[in-house]
Design a protein around this motif. Sequence first.
Motif, PDB file in Angstrom:
ATOM      1  N   SER A  90      30.456  33.804  76.293  1.00  0.00           N
ATOM      2  CA  SER A  90      31.018  33.930  77.633  1.00  0.00           C
ATOM      3  C   SER A  90      30.962  32.591  78.346  1.00  0.00           C
ATOM      4  CB  SER A  90      30.228  34.980  78.433  1.00  0.00           C
ATOM      5  OG  SER A  90      28.860  34.593  78.539  1.00  0.00           O
ATOM      6  N   GLY A  91      31.634  32.511  79.492  1.00  0.00           N
ATOM      7  CA  GLY A  91      31.607  31.289  80.290  1.00  0.00           C
ATOM      8  C   GLY A  91      32.133  30.090  79.515  1.00  0.00           C
ATOM      9  N   ILE A  92      31.360  28.993  79.548  1.00  0.00           N
ATOM     10  CA  ILE A  92      31.794  27.760  78.884  1.00  0.00           C
ATOM     11  C   ILE A  92      31.156  27.599  77.502  1.00  0.00           C
ATOM     12  CG2 ILE A  92      32.222  26.581  81.075  1.00  0.00           C
ATOM     13  CD1 ILE A  92      29.594  25.012  80.535  1.00  0.00           C
ATOM     14  N   GLN A  93      30.641  28.701  76.963  1.00  0.00           N
ATOM     15  CA  GLN A  93      30.002  28.593  75.644  1.00  0.00           C
ATOM     16  C   GLN A  93      30.984  28.127  74.570  1.00  0.00           C
ATOM     17  OE1 GLN A  93      28.091  32.464  75.071  1.00  0.00           O
ATOM     18  NE2 GLN A  93      26.116  31.567  75.624  1.00  0.00           N
ATOM     19  N   TYR A  94      32.234  28.552  74.659  1.00  0.00           N
ATOM     20  CA  TYR A  94      33.233  28.075  73.695  1.00  0.00           C
ATOM     21  C   TYR A  94      33.433  26.569  73.844  1.00  0.00           C
ATOM     22  CZ  TYR A  94      37.700  27.387  71.306  1.00  0.00           C
ATOM     23  OH  TYR A  94      38.699  26.922  70.476  1.00  0.00           O
ATOM     24  N   ASN A  95      33.493  26.081  75.092  1.00  0.00           N
ATOM     25  CA  ASN A  95      33.635  24.647  75.326  1.00  0.00           C
ATOM     26  C   ASN A  95      32.442  23.878  74.790  1.00  0.00           C
ATOM     27  OD1 ASN A  95      34.879  26.211  77.850  1.00  0.00           O
ATOM     28  ND2 ASN A  95      36.148  24.429  77.429  1.00  0.00           N
ATOM     29  N   ILE A  96      31.254  24.456  74.934  1.00  0.00           N
ATOM     30  CA  ILE A  96      30.043  23.811  74.404  1.00  0.00           C
ATOM     31  C   ILE A  96      30.109  23.741  72.888  1.00  0.00           C
ATOM     32  CG2 ILE A  96      27.536  24.035  74.145  1.00  0.00           C
ATOM     33  CD1 ILE A  96      27.508  25.326  76.946  1.00  0.00           C
ATOM     34  N   ALA A  97      30.572  24.824  72.259  1.00  0.00           N
ATOM     35  CA  ALA A  97      30.697  24.841  70.798  1.00  0.00           C
ATOM     36  C   ALA A  97      31.674  23.767  70.327  1.00  0.00           C
ATOM     37  CB  ALA A  97      31.154  26.217  70.320  1.00  0.00           C
ATOM     38  N   LEU A  98      32.718  23.512  71.111  1.00  0.00           N
ATOM     39  CA  LEU A  98      33.658  22.442  70.769  1.00  0.00           C
ATOM     40  C   LEU A  98      32.996  21.076  70.911  1.00  0.00           C
ATOM     41  CD1 LEU A  98      36.949  23.595  72.582  1.00  0.00           C
ATOM     42  CD2 LEU A  98      36.302  23.958  70.191  1.00  0.00           C
ATOM     43  N   SER A  99      32.323  20.858  72.025  1.00  0.00           N
ATOM     44  CA  SER A  99      31.806  19.519  72.328  1.00  0.00           C
ATOM     45  C   SER A  99      30.605  19.129  71.475  1.00  0.00           C
ATOM     46  CB  SER A  99      31.425  19.416  73.808  1.00  0.00           C
ATOM     47  OG  SER A  99      30.362  20.298  74.114  1.00  0.00           O
ATOM     48  N   VAL A 100      29.794  20.102  71.052  1.00  0.00           N
ATOM     49  CA  VAL A 100      28.603  19.767  70.277  1.00  0.00           C
ATOM     50  C   VAL A 100      28.979  19.126  68.950  1.00  0.00           C
ATOM     51  CG1 VAL A 100      28.316  21.961  69.024  1.00  0.00           C
ATOM     52  CG2 VAL A 100      26.291  20.619  69.663  1.00  0.00           C
ATOM     53  N   PHE A 101      30.161  19.440  68.448  1.00  0.00           N
ATOM     54  CA  PHE A 101      30.677  18.819  67.231  1.00  0.00           C
ATOM     55  C   PHE A 101      30.804  17.307  67.400  1.00  0.00           C
ATOM     56  CE2 PHE A 101      34.367  17.009  65.095  1.00  0.00           C
ATOM     57  CZ  PHE A 101      34.246  17.429  63.786  1.00  0.00           C
ATOM     58  N   PHE A 102      31.234  16.879  68.594  1.00  0.00           N
ATOM     59  CA  PHE A 102      31.587  15.476  68.784  1.00  0.00           C
ATOM     60  C   PHE A 102      30.386  14.563  69.028  1.00  0.00           C
ATOM     61  CE2 PHE A 102      35.592  17.610  69.650  1.00  0.00           C
ATOM     62  CZ  PHE A 102      36.457  16.829  68.906  1.00  0.00           C
ATOM     63  N   ILE A 103      29.242  15.122  69.370  1.00  0.00           N
ATOM     64  CA  ILE A 103      28.071  14.264  69.625  1.00  0.00           C
ATOM     65  C   ILE A 103      27.667  13.517  68.357  1.00  0.00           C
ATOM     66  CG2 ILE A 103      25.653  14.227  70.340  1.00  0.00           C
ATOM     67  CD1 ILE A 103      26.347  16.693  72.110  1.00  0.00           C
ATOM     68  N   PRO A 104      27.339  14.186  67.237  1.00  0.00           N
ATOM     69  CA  PRO A 104      27.041  13.440  66.012  1.00  0.00           C
ATOM     70  C   PRO A 104      28.282  12.770  65.431  1.00  0.00           C
ATOM     71  CG  PRO A 104      27.120  15.787  65.543  1.00  0.00           C
ATOM     72  CD  PRO A 104      27.207  15.648  67.033  1.00  0.00           C
ATOM     73  N   TYR A 105      29.452  13.377  65.660  1.00  0.00           N
ATOM     74  CA  TYR A 105      30.704  12.822  65.131  1.00  0.00           C
ATOM     75  C   TYR A 105      30.936  11.416  65.670  1.00  0.00           C
ATOM     76  CZ  TYR A 105      35.580  13.110  63.494  1.00  0.00           C
ATOM     77  OH  TYR A 105      36.770  12.908  62.844  1.00  0.00           O
ATOM     78  N   VAL A 106      30.684  11.235  66.956  1.00  0.00           N
ATOM     79  CA  VAL A 106      30.868   9.930  67.591  1.00  0.00           C
ATOM     80  C   VAL A 106      29.769   8.957  67.185  1.00  0.00           C
ATOM     81  CG1 VAL A 106      30.804   8.751  69.817  1.00  0.00           C
ATOM     82  CG2 VAL A 106      32.212  10.796  69.536  1.00  0.00           C
ATOM     83  N   LEU A 107      28.520   9.423  67.212  1.00  0.00           N
ATOM     84  CA  LEU A 107      27.389   8.531  66.963  1.00  0.00           C
ATOM     85  C   LEU A 107      27.319   8.044  65.520  1.00  0.00           C
ATOM     86  CD1 LEU A 107      24.594  10.369  69.003  1.00  0.00           C
ATOM     87  CD2 LEU A 107      25.878   8.316  69.654  1.00  0.00           C
ATOM     88  N   ALA A 108      27.835   8.828  64.581  1.00  0.00           N
ATOM     89  CA  ALA A 108      27.668   8.488  63.165  1.00  0.00           C
ATOM     90  C   ALA A 108      28.789   7.653  62.583  1.00  0.00           C
ATOM     91  CB  ALA A 108      27.513   9.781  62.347  1.00  0.00           C
ATOM     92  N   GLU A 109      29.897   7.460  63.295  1.00  0.00           N
ATOM     93  CA  GLU A 109      31.061   6.816  62.690  1.00  0.00           C
ATOM     94  C   GLU A 109      30.842   5.340  62.375  1.00  0.00           C
ATOM     95  OE1 GLU A 109      35.102   9.055  63.775  1.00  0.00           O
ATOM     96  OE2 GLU A 109      33.984   8.447  65.549  1.00  0.00           O
ATOM     97  N   VAL A 110      30.275   4.598  63.309  1.00  0.00           N
ATOM     98  CA  VAL A 110      30.024   3.179  63.048  1.00  0.00           C
ATOM     99  C   VAL A 110      28.978   2.996  61.949  1.00  0.00           C
ATOM    100  CG1 VAL A 110      29.206   0.996  64.015  1.00  0.00           C
ATOM    101  CG2 VAL A 110      30.763   2.432  65.332  1.00  0.00           C
ATOM    102  N   PRO A 111      27.803   3.667  62.029  1.00  0.00           N
ATOM    103  CA  PRO A 111      26.841   3.526  60.931  1.00  0.00           C
ATOM    104  C   PRO A 111      27.410   3.942  59.581  1.00  0.00           C
ATOM    105  CG  PRO A 111      25.802   4.557  62.823  1.00  0.00           C
ATOM    106  CD  PRO A 111      27.264   4.495  63.125  1.00  0.00           C
ATOM    107  N   SER A 112      28.239   4.995  59.566  1.00  0.00           N
ATOM    108  CA  SER A 112      28.814   5.449  58.305  1.00  0.00           C
ATOM    109  C   SER A 112      29.679   4.367  57.679  1.00  0.00           C
ATOM    110  CB  SER A 112      29.639   6.719  58.531  1.00  0.00           C
ATOM    111  OG  SER A 112      30.230   7.148  57.323  1.00  0.00           O
ATOM    112  N   ASN A 113      30.526   3.703  58.493  1.00  0.00           N
ATOM    113  CA  ASN A 113      31.378   2.656  57.943  1.00  0.00           C
ATOM    114  C   ASN A 113      30.568   1.449  57.495  1.00  0.00           C
ATOM    115  OD1 ASN A 113      34.027   3.477  57.734  1.00  0.00           O
ATOM    116  ND2 ASN A 113      34.811   1.800  58.958  1.00  0.00           N
ATOM    117  N   MET A 114      29.480   1.145  58.201  1.00  0.00           N
ATOM    118  CA  MET A 114      28.615   0.039  57.792  1.00  0.00           C
ATOM    119  C   MET A 114      27.957   0.343  56.447  1.00  0.00           C
ATOM    120  SD  MET A 114      26.986  -0.799  61.557  1.00  0.00           S
ATOM    121  CE  MET A 114      25.919  -2.144  61.021  1.00  0.00           C
TER     122      MET A 114
END
Length: 511
Positions: A89-113
């Motif tokens: 309910s509420g913004i839980q769906y939005n939270i489920a979407l956004s939680v994906f992007f936290i590690p997704y964003v943080l890991a991209e530069v280290p992954s390419n390195m």
Amino acid sequence: MGRDTESLPEKQDIVYEENASRMPHRGGLSSEDADFLANFPVEKRKKLIRKVDWRMIPFLTILYLITYIDKTNIGNAKIEGLTEDLHMSGIQYNIALSVFFIPYVLAEVPSNMIMSRFKHPGRYLGALIVVWGIIMTLTGIVQNFAGLAVVRFWLGLFEAGFLPGAVLLVSNWYMPNETQTRIAILYTSAASGGAFSGILAFGIAKMDGLAGLGGWRWIFIMEGIVTVLLGVVCYTFLVESPALSTGWLDSDEIRYLELRQLSRRIHMSSDSQNSIPTKTLLFEVLTDWKMVLLIFVNWSQAVPNYALKFTMPQIIKNMGFTSANAQLLTIPPYSCGAISAYGFSVIADRKSWRMPFILVPQICVIIAFAILFAKAADIKNNIAICYFAVCLSCFGMYPILPGVNAWNVSNIVSPAKRAISIGYLICMGNAGGIIGSYIYIEKEKPKYPTGFGASFAFAAAGIVAGLVLEYALWSINKRDASYTEDEIRQKYSEEELDRMGEKSPLFKYSL
């Protein structure tokens, strides 16, 4: 303008190679290597690039298609009952979407390195794909919102390395004037993926009730299994570097491909490049004003695109269509995006000019969201114009990412720095996914003023950033062109010019 654009890529290859043969001390090329590069027959060049295209690009495109589907299929699952079954309910769906992007964003530069240091980068990517495929399958058995948030977090962590890794592979095989078309082909699979995802979801959802599982669960399970299988195939099929391709390239072809990459380092020798610490290169990328502008250009598609990916089925359903028809009606908008991404990129590579072929799509995005902002409040009585706007938004958004990435890689000399800059630009673009996860608010439907308004604003900001970057690079090129090479070499030592990389006054920025 007015040039023979049909043969421009081949002409530009010759220019790179003639530069290398005139200045063999640059890029670490010997006179013998420079002569081989300059005299490699034109017909053999064309045939070789076609061979690389057919061996490399289709498989990368399939992998990116799967990546896209696995990232965005939660939008298809939502209208098949995911939120109801998990009592969200509420913004839980939005939270489920956004939680994906936290590690997704943080890991991209280290992954390419990390990937840039692997002798077999294809195996590294394959391992990532297998793991996130397993995680995707597990998404189909979660029982509550907390479980969904956890699997989305781990899915984001392991998916993070694929797109920057794929762009890095492309940049290591192709010259700057060839990259945008190849990146666009990959990215058209994302556009096609939106259409394909709708078809898949429509078909898989028919399994509703099988083994006591809902249709939305089968979407995750079946697509996860396919992902695992493709990850395993990477270990033997994904091309990695010319030196590791002796099974399908002969020695002269391998030598040519390697030397033409070395010719890109005209302003930086191998020794100088290797002497620059990774931390220094990372700091240079993070503090580069050009990257800041490219990030804003990238956000002109990233924020509205991610937001629309997760909400398009719902927007179409708001027009009065059933869930099944809404899935199918996502196909035409994504098809428009696929066609435009490829078409704009082919022309941009032929012209070797990025900005106009980013600017025109951005204008389309602005027009599209202006229409939706004005008409969506009464969407059931404005179906035709609103559906046209959704299609126009995809037509505009999808050419931008290939253009931005091609603009970036063509203006980075050092391969090590290029790997970092690719990861950073994509990572910051995907940070737009966090913003995009929250701008379509359920209680605002069908008008979605926050979603449509924010999308309009980011597109407008991207236009300003692109024009500023174009003018700044043009001004730098004009300033540097006022000096002769002898004057520059009198002012700077060879070592200083080497360490400057693309900041050297001998370097000409691609516009």
